[in-house]
Design an enzyme around this catalytic site. Structure first.
Site, short mmCIF file in Angstrom:
data_model
loop_
_atom_site.label_atom_id
_atom_site.label_comp_id
_atom_site.label_asym_id
_atom_site.label_seq_id
_atom_site.Cartn_x
_atom_site.Cartn_y
_atom_site.Cartn_z
N GLU A 229 -0.22 6.47 8.51
CA GLU A 229 -1.42 7.56 7.87
C GLU A 229 -2.79 8.58 8.53
OE1 GLU A 229 -5.44 5.93 5.18
OE2 GLU A 229 -3.78 4.86 6.39
N GLU B 29 2.11 0.13 -5.67
CA GLU B 29 1.65 -0.65 -4.66
C GLU B 29 0.74 -1.39 -4.67
OE1 GLU B 29 2.53 -0.76 0.14
OE2 GLU B 29 4.25 0.35 -1.24
N ASP C 229 -6.79 3.01 -2.71
CA ASP C 229 -5.56 4.00 -2.61
C ASP C 229 -4.13 2.99 -2.34
OD1 ASP C 229 -6.20 3.76 0.05
OD2 ASP C 229 -5.79 5.82 0.81
#
Length: 503
Positions: A395, A306, A248
């Protein structure tokens, strides 16, 4: 009628506008015979038509004979009601129309209008966005059925003529000086006209294998924004041969401001583990109307993911320019904070840094609406974790950030759970996609947060500060970052300059 071996009483029921009796004297909607009487011998049942005042013209009904344990018997009934008082009847009290584009007319729907015992004209009036005709050729908002034919069945042709997009409702009122008015409800929908522009089309983004993590191209987008109410952007991911990136990763789409050369973040998403977003018909969806002053004519766009391997994604981006009445015809936008190129280029969290989070913002004198547009997502598993949760920052750790205006907490941004397990992009196994992050989910758009000021702040200058909730990184499990983009957007009924933001 006669019953055979009935174990329960017999109920005889007439439907609306009919009545039933066992003695031809006392009539009602329902009568009952005890089982002994019903089984003993033939019985005569009297049924009559007793229409209500509004039951004019042919009417049907049913006589039902029912006893528990026996097969129910039904007989069809019919009659024709005749008015003894002035009355107007219609064949339908609600009309709906096919979807119709603005400035067009739908196919007409026929409505039968009949008067009884009328001695004057029938007048018909219809609301805007609908019209009617007696000949199917000439249409108007008012009509009259003359006295000579008022007591005859007359066909009225009704059609939908929308002036704006969206759902429309209206009424057709049919009246006479002696009779009660009849109201017919009307409804239709005018779908918006949409101009679609495909920009990037399955553009491969990856790291290695001859691919780059970013791609920049120039496209020709919609030129005339006068009648554009909304601009939507869609980002579709497809897996290249060999499969998608298994992680992810942070990704976004940006537009270049030709006046400053800066890239502005239109939308951000976190890619799914192992897969694409094909479970969404058009991919990730964003309302990017705030940037419509930049998304017109020749426009430079950049996409970035990314990815850290040569798999990556094939990225497609298209725009819908949806016609309608804009809330304001003129928009302008200026970035306040733009720490959003990469997950790790965000604002460091829990440590000392030199990122400038304090700005001075000046709003144009003719602004009629002012709001902030923020996209923010946390990265990193830094410690200490929140007590009893095992949630590292940024996160996983739930936090509330504050937007300070002139030193006062004015807006809050809660970085909390979003029910990641309910994400329709759920084909991400074996990735850890279902666990709740702080304000985002794998395989989902990162939320766009809109904060609207109570007044336009026209001509005012204010101090802005973005305040992350206090927390200190102990340095034992890496760094934490908040990738943050914040814009100030102004709107006006007159041409407007972009707000001025200074350090």
């Amino acid at each position: 009628m006669k019953g055979e071996n009935l174990n329960e009483n017999l109920k005889i029921k007439a439907s609306e506008n009919f009545e039933v009796s066992l003695d031809d004297l006392s009539f009602s909607a329902e009568v009952s015979l005890n089982k002994s009487s019903a089984n003993a011998a033939n019985k005569t049942v009297y049924v009559r038509f007793s229409p209500s005042e509004t039951a004019v013209g042919p009417r049907g009904g049913t006589l039902t004979l029912k006893s528990n344990g026996a097969v129910t018997k039904s007989l069809s009934l019919s009659g024709a009601g005749v008015s003894i008082a002035p009355i107007i009847t219609v064949s339908n009290t609600a009309l709906s129309f096919d979807d119709t584009a603005v400035a067009n007319a739908s196919n007409p729907v026929e409505l039968m209008v009949t008067g009884y015992n009328l001695v004057s004209d029938i007048n018909l009036t219809i609301t805007d966005d609908f019209e009617m005709s007696l000949d199917g050729t000439t249409y108007a908002n008012t009509l009259q059925i003359g006295t000579a034919t008022a007591n005859e069945a007359t066909i009225v042709y009704v059609r939908f003529t929308p002036s704006v997009t969206g759902n429309a409702t209206g009424t057709l009122i049919i009246s006479n000086t002696d009779a009660d008015a009849v109201v017919v409800s009307l409804s239709g929908n005018s779908p918006a006209v949409i101009h679609n522009y495909q920009t990037f089309n399955q553009q491969r983004l990856a790291m290695g294998g001859g691919y780059d993590q970013s791609n920049t191209q120039t496209f020709n987008l919609h030129n005339d924004l006068t009648a554009i109410e909304t601009v939507k952007m869609y980002v579709k991911l497809t897996c290249p041969t060999g499969g998608c990136d298994e992680w992810d990763v942070y990704a976004n789409v940006k537009v270049k401001d030709p006046a400053t050369g800066e890239l502005y973040e239109l939308g951000r998403y976190i890619t799914p583990y192992w897969n694409d977003n094909s479970q969404l018909e058009r991919g990730f969806e964003y309302d990017v109307t705030d940037f419509k002053s930049l998304l017109t004519g020749t426009t430079e766009l950049r996409i970035r993911t990314e990815c850290w391997n040569d798999k990556g994604y094939q990225v497609s981006v298209d725009f819908d320019y949806i016609e309608g009445t804009p809330d304001y015809p003129y928009y302008a936008v200026t970035p306040i904070l733009s720490y959003d190129d990469w997950s790790s280029s965000g604002v460091p969290y829990g440590v000392a840094h030199n990122f400038d989070l304090d700005k001075t913002v000046s709003i144009p004198a003719n602004a009629e609406s002012t709001h902030l547009r923020t996209i923010i997502s946390g990265w990193g598993h830094a410690t200490p974790e929140d007590t009893g949760t095992g949630r590292g920052c940024a996160e996983w750790c739930y936090r509330t950030h504050s937007v300070k205006i002139n030193g006062a907490n004015t807006f809050d941004h809660y970085m909390g759970p979003m029910n990641c397990a309910a994400n329709p992009v759920n084909n991400q196994s074996p990735g850890n996609w279902s666990a709740d992050r702080a304000g985002w989910c794998p395989g989902m758009e990162v939320p766009t947060r809109l904060d609207v000021f109570g007044t336009s702040l026209a001509g005012n200058t204010f101090a802005f500060e973005y305040d992350y909730e206090d927390w200190t990184n102990d340095g034992e499990n890496g760094n934490a970052y908040y990738a943050t983009s914040i814009f100030v957007v102004v709107k006006s009924n007159t041409p407007i300059n972009a707000p001025i933001v200074t350090n």
